[in-house]
Every structure is written in structure tokens, then in C-alpha cells.
Motif scaffolding. Structure first.
Motif, PDB file in Angstrom:
ATOM      1  N   PRO A 158      94.961   1.494  70.978  1.00 27.32           N
ATOM      2  CA  PRO A 158      94.507   1.958  69.664  1.00 27.32           C
ATOM      3  C   PRO A 158      93.081   1.449  69.429  1.00 27.32           C
ATOM      4  O   PRO A 158      92.667   0.424  69.987  1.00 27.32           O
ATOM      5  CB  PRO A 158      95.484   1.307  68.690  1.00 27.32           C
ATOM      6  N   VAL A 159      92.321   2.147  68.598  1.00 26.06           N
ATOM      7  CA  VAL A 159      90.911   1.839  68.364  1.00 26.06           C
ATOM      8  C   VAL A 159      90.642   1.733  66.870  1.00 26.06           C
ATOM      9  O   VAL A 159      91.149   2.542  66.083  1.00 26.06           O
ATOM     10  CB  VAL A 159      90.025   2.942  68.987  1.00 26.06           C
ATOM     11  N   ILE A 160      89.841   0.735  66.492  1.00 28.64           N
ATOM     12  CA  ILE A 160      89.318   0.615  65.124  1.00 28.64           C
ATOM     13  C   ILE A 160      87.801   0.527  65.235  1.00 28.64           C
ATOM     14  O   ILE A 160      87.286  -0.339  65.943  1.00 28.64           O
ATOM     15  CB  ILE A 160      89.863  -0.636  64.407  1.00 28.64           C
ATOM     16  N   ILE A 161      87.105   1.425  64.550  1.00 24.93           N
ATOM     17  CA  ILE A 161      85.641   1.404  64.519  1.00 24.93           C
ATOM     18  C   ILE A 161      85.228   1.139  63.080  1.00 24.93           C
ATOM     19  O   ILE A 161      85.621   1.877  62.175  1.00 24.93           O
ATOM     20  CB  ILE A 161      85.038   2.740  65.008  1.00 24.93           C
ATOM     21  N   ALA A 162      84.447   0.083  62.874  1.00 27.90           N
ATOM     22  CA  ALA A 162      84.029  -0.268  61.522  1.00 27.90           C
ATOM     23  C   ALA A 162      82.619  -0.829  61.557  1.00 27.90           C
ATOM     24  O   ALA A 162      82.134  -1.252  62.612  1.00 27.90           O
ATOM     25  CB  ALA A 162      84.993  -1.292  60.914  1.00 27.90           C
ATOM     26  N   GLY A 163      81.995  -0.853  60.409  1.00 29.68           N
ATOM     27  CA  GLY A 163      80.671  -1.445  60.342  1.00 29.68           C
ATOM     28  C   GLY A 163      79.806  -0.800  59.296  1.00 29.68           C
ATOM     29  O   GLY A 163      80.294  -0.157  58.366  1.00 29.68           O
ATOM     30  N   ASP A 164      78.505  -0.960  59.479  1.00 29.61           N
ATOM     31  CA  ASP A 164      77.509  -0.402  58.575  1.00 29.61           C
ATOM     32  C   ASP A 164      76.890   0.798  59.280  1.00 29.61           C
ATOM     33  O   ASP A 164      76.081   0.653  60.183  1.00 29.61           O
ATOM     34  CB  ASP A 164      76.454  -1.461  58.257  1.00 29.61           C
ATOM     35  N   PHE A 165      77.298   1.987  58.838  1.00 27.70           N
ATOM     36  CA  PHE A 165      76.817   3.222  59.457  1.00 27.70           C
ATOM     37  C   PHE A 165      75.559   3.735  58.757  1.00 27.70           C
ATOM     38  O   PHE A 165      74.984   4.728  59.164  1.00 27.70           O
ATOM     39  CB  PHE A 165      77.921   4.279  59.455  1.00 27.70           C
ATOM     40  N   ASN A 166      75.144   3.041  57.711  1.00 25.32           N
ATOM     41  CA  ASN A 166      73.919   3.365  56.986  1.00 25.32           C
ATOM     42  C   ASN A 166      73.820   4.843  56.624  1.00 25.32           C
ATOM     43  O   ASN A 166      72.778   5.466  56.772  1.00 25.32           O
ATOM     44  CB  ASN A 166      72.688   2.908  57.769  1.00 25.32           C
ATOM     45  N   THR A 167      74.912   5.403  56.169  1.00 22.45           N
ATOM     46  CA  THR A 167      74.883   6.787  55.707  1.00 22.45           C
ATOM     47  C   THR A 167      74.220   6.827  54.336  1.00 22.45           C
ATOM     48  O   THR A 167      74.302   5.874  53.564  1.00 22.45           O
ATOM     49  CB  THR A 167      76.300   7.374  55.613  1.00 22.45           C
ATOM     50  N   SER A 168      73.552   7.897  54.058  1.00 22.91           N
ATOM     51  CA  SER A 168      72.875   8.051  52.770  1.00 22.91           C
ATOM     52  C   SER A 168      72.715   9.541  52.482  1.00 22.91           C
ATOM     53  O   SER A 168      72.872  10.367  53.378  1.00 22.91           O
ATOM     54  CB  SER A 168      71.507   7.359  52.803  1.00 22.91           C
ATOM     55  N   PRO A 169      72.372   9.879  51.255  1.00 18.91           N
ATOM     56  CA  PRO A 169      72.187  11.293  50.913  1.00 18.91           C
ATOM     57  C   PRO A 169      70.785  11.794  51.264  1.00 18.91           C
ATOM     58  O   PRO A 169      70.278  12.708  50.639  1.00 18.91           O
ATOM     59  CB  PRO A 169      72.425  11.307  49.403  1.00 18.91           C
ATOM     60  N   PHE A 170      70.149  11.181  52.261  1.00 20.17           N
ATOM     61  CA  PHE A 170      68.787  11.547  52.628  1.00 20.17           C
ATOM     62  C   PHE A 170      68.711  11.958  54.091  1.00 20.17           C
ATOM     63  O   PHE A 170      69.501  11.525  54.918  1.00 20.17           O
ATOM     64  CB  PHE A 170      67.823  10.369  52.433  1.00 20.17           C
ATOM     65  N   THR A 171      67.715  12.753  54.387  1.00 24.53           N
ATOM     66  CA  THR A 171      67.257  12.919  55.753  1.00 24.53           C
ATOM     67  C   THR A 171      65.842  12.350  55.746  1.00 24.53           C
ATOM     68  O   THR A 171      65.239  12.170  54.683  1.00 24.53           O
ATOM     69  CB  THR A 171      67.310  14.388  56.212  1.00 24.53           C
ATOM     70  N   TRP A 172      65.313  12.042  56.895  1.00 22.47           N
ATOM     71  CA  TRP A 172      64.061  11.285  56.958  1.00 22.47           C
ATOM     72  C   TRP A 172      62.990  12.045  57.734  1.00 22.47           C
ATOM     73  O   TRP A 172      63.229  12.491  58.850  1.00 22.47           O
ATOM     74  CB  TRP A 172      64.311   9.931  57.614  1.00 22.47           C
ATOM     75  N   LEU A 173      61.825  12.150  57.154  1.00 25.36           N
ATOM     76  CA  LEU A 173      60.666  12.715  57.825  1.00 25.36           C
ATOM     77  C   LEU A 173      59.944  11.562  58.506  1.00 25.36           C
ATOM     78  O   LEU A 173      59.537  10.599  57.841  1.00 25.36           O
ATOM     79  CB  LEU A 173      59.747  13.410  56.821  1.00 25.36           C
ATOM     80  N   ALA A 174      59.851  11.627  59.824  1.00 28.42           N
ATOM     81  CA  ALA A 174      59.187  10.589  60.632  1.00 28.42           C
ATOM     82  C   ALA A 174      59.793   9.202  60.408  1.00 28.42           C
ATOM     83  O   ALA A 174      59.111   8.202  60.547  1.00 28.42           O
ATOM     84  CB  ALA A 174      57.686  10.564  60.360  1.00 28.42           C
ATOM     85  N   HIS A 175      61.057   9.125  60.057  1.00 25.81           N
ATOM     86  CA  HIS A 175      61.785   7.875  59.818  1.00 25.81           C
ATOM     87  C   HIS A 175      61.179   7.034  58.684  1.00 25.81           C
ATOM     88  O   HIS A 175      61.433   5.848  58.584  1.00 25.81           O
ATOM     89  CB  HIS A 175      61.853   7.019  61.089  1.00 25.81           C
ATOM     90  N   VAL A 176      60.393   7.657  57.817  1.00 22.88           N
ATOM     91  CA  VAL A 176      59.706   6.923  56.757  1.00 22.88           C
ATOM     92  C   VAL A 176      59.933   7.560  55.379  1.00 22.88           C
ATOM     93  O   VAL A 176      60.180   6.859  54.403  1.00 22.88           O
ATOM     94  CB  VAL A 176      58.183   6.816  57.040  1.00 22.88           C
ATOM     95  N   ILE A 177      59.842   8.877  55.289  1.00 23.36           N
ATOM     96  CA  ILE A 177      59.880   9.549  53.991  1.00 23.36           C
ATOM     97  C   ILE A 177      61.269  10.171  53.783  1.00 23.36           C
ATOM     98  O   ILE A 177      61.693  11.036  54.548  1.00 23.36           O
ATOM     99  CB  ILE A 177      58.799  10.642  53.900  1.00 23.36           C
ATOM    100  N   PRO A 178      61.998   9.734  52.733  1.00 19.37           N
ATOM    101  CA  PRO A 178      63.345  10.274  52.499  1.00 19.37           C
ATOM    102  C   PRO A 178      63.299  11.607  51.736  1.00 19.37           C
ATOM    103  O   PRO A 178      62.489  11.791  50.836  1.00 19.37           O
ATOM    104  CB  PRO A 178      64.001   9.194  51.646  1.00 19.37           C
ATOM    105  N   PHE A 179      64.169  12.528  52.154  1.00 17.29           N
ATOM    106  CA  PHE A 179      64.385  13.797  51.449  1.00 17.29           C
ATOM    107  C   PHE A 179      65.853  13.902  51.110  1.00 17.29           C
ATOM    108  O   PHE A 179      66.696  13.789  52.000  1.00 17.29           O
ATOM    109  CB  PHE A 179      63.980  14.992  52.329  1.00 17.29           C
ATOM    110  N   PRO A 180      66.185  14.135  49.843  1.00 17.60           N
ATOM    111  CA  PRO A 180      67.604  14.300  49.484  1.00 17.60           C
ATOM    112  C   PRO A 180      68.204  15.527  50.171  1.00 17.60           C
ATOM    113  O   PRO A 180      67.547  16.541  50.323  1.00 17.60           O
ATOM    114  CB  PRO A 180      67.584  14.492  47.968  1.00 17.60           C
ATOM    115  N   ILE A 181      69.455  15.376  50.600  1.00 14.57           N
ATOM    116  CA  ILE A 181      70.168  16.528  51.207  1.00 14.57           C
ATOM    117  C   ILE A 181      71.487  16.710  50.522  1.00 14.57           C
ATOM    118  O   ILE A 181      71.991  15.829  49.871  1.00 14.57           O
ATOM    119  CB  ILE A 181      70.371  16.353  52.729  1.00 14.57           C
TER     120      ILE A 181
END
Length: 181
Positions: A158-181
Motif C-alpha cells: 500500500p502507498v501513502i503520498i503526502a506533503g506540500d504540493f504547493n497547489t494554488s489558483p494561479f499559473t505562472w508566467l516565467a515562474h515569477v508572475i502569477p495569473f489566476p486560473i
């Protein structure tokens, strides 16, 4: 030496991003809340360890009588930061999985996952402590998670995967500028 204990068939699993807080601070918080105090398996991210002491996860496990394994992800000041698994049940093996690197231009670093095997009621369970980069697109996050998912698919446990997946309501332009999605 951890206090070996029988775990319930369905263990209580908790995950925390410690933000480099010391172990005694986190331990006080765990002990203050009955639901957290009774956790069987705890996954930590942004665990700090300086060169002269054990990691925050080590401090917590030592004081609470748990088992622990820590894996450093990247250098931070006079020590390193990483992920950890703290368990009431014995940890019988551990392995670091390298995750794809993304240059997010500032405040980034090597990303890893920690795969460990615990003995749950006499049966092995594979667990993963994961910490993904925070400024990724959905596609990049899937790519960064791929090594964990591929490793998990090969397990006969059996497998358990846990942690900080850093999900957010944004996508990122050049990993710097957030855009809401």
C-alpha cells in the motif's frame, strides 16, 4: 529508541510545512491538539537542520518516542532544509527521489521526495514525503511529481503520498508572475 506501538488499521496521517521552525516549537503545537497528538504518521516539509544538531523532525521524534528519517534537499545558511517522515511504526528503509528542477529565479532550490517503508501491523507500507516547487504551472507540477508516481506504481505495498504540493489558483508566467486560473 522509539517506543514501538501497534498502529490502528487506518493510521492517522498528518502533514506540515514547518517553515524552518525549531522542533520544540512544532512539538508544543502537536501536543496541544489531541487530534495531532494522536497522529501515527507525520510528514514534514521545510525541516531545518543546522550542522551541530539533529533536524527538527529528529527532535520531535526523539521527544515523542517515534521513529524518524530526514532527507536534506538544499543548503540553507549554516545547515540544510529537507523533508522528513516521523512514524510510530518502525521505518525499515528510506530512499531519496530527485525531482525535476525548475529555475524559479529566486527562493528556489533542489526538490526531493523521501520514500520510506514503515511496518504497519506487521505489513510494509510505502510512504512518500513530498515538497514541490511553489511557482509552477499545472503541467510543470505534474512533471515534478512524475518520479514519485512512477516509483509508487512499482511498489507491491500500500502507498501513502503526502506533503506540500504547493497547489494554488494561479499559473505562472516565467515562474515569477502569477495569473489566476
Amino acid at each position: 529508541a522509539a517506543k514501538a506501538a501497534d498502529l490502528p488499521r487506518q493510521p492517522r496521517v498528518v502533514t506540515f510545512n514547518l517553515h524552518m521552525e525549531p522542533g520544540d516549537t512544532i512539538e508544543r503545537g502537536l501536543l496541544a491538539d489531541p487530534a495531532l497528538r494522536n497522529a501515527d504518521l507525520i510528514f514534514f516539509q521545510e525541516v531545518h537542520r543546522d550542522r551541530t544538531a539533529c533536524s527538527a523532525a529528529c527532535v520531535i521524534a526523539r521527544d515523542l518516542g517515534y521513529y524518524a528519517v530526514y532527507a536534506p534537499g538544499h543548503v540553507n545558511g549554516i545547515g540544510d532544509d529537507g523533508v522528513a517522515v516521523v512514524s510510530r511504526a518502525p521505518i525499515t528503509s528510506a530512499q531519496v527521489l530527485e525531482l525535476p528542477f525548475y529555475n524559479v529565479h529566486f527562493n528556489g532550490g533542489r526538490r526531493i521526495a523521501l520514500a520510506a517503508t514503515i511496518e504497519l501491523n506487521g505489513h510494509p507500507v510505502t510512504v512518500y514525503a513530498v515538497h514541490l516547487e511553489n511557482r509552477l504551472t499545472v503541467h510543470d507540477r505534474r512533471v515534478q511529481m512524475t518520479p514519485v508516481l512512477e516509483h509508487a506504481q512499482r511498489q507491491q505495498t500500500p502507498v501513502i503520498i503526502a506533503g506540500d504540493f504547493n497547489t494554488s489558483p494561479f499559473t505562472w508566467l516565467a515562474h515569477v508572475i502569477p495569473f489566476p486560473i
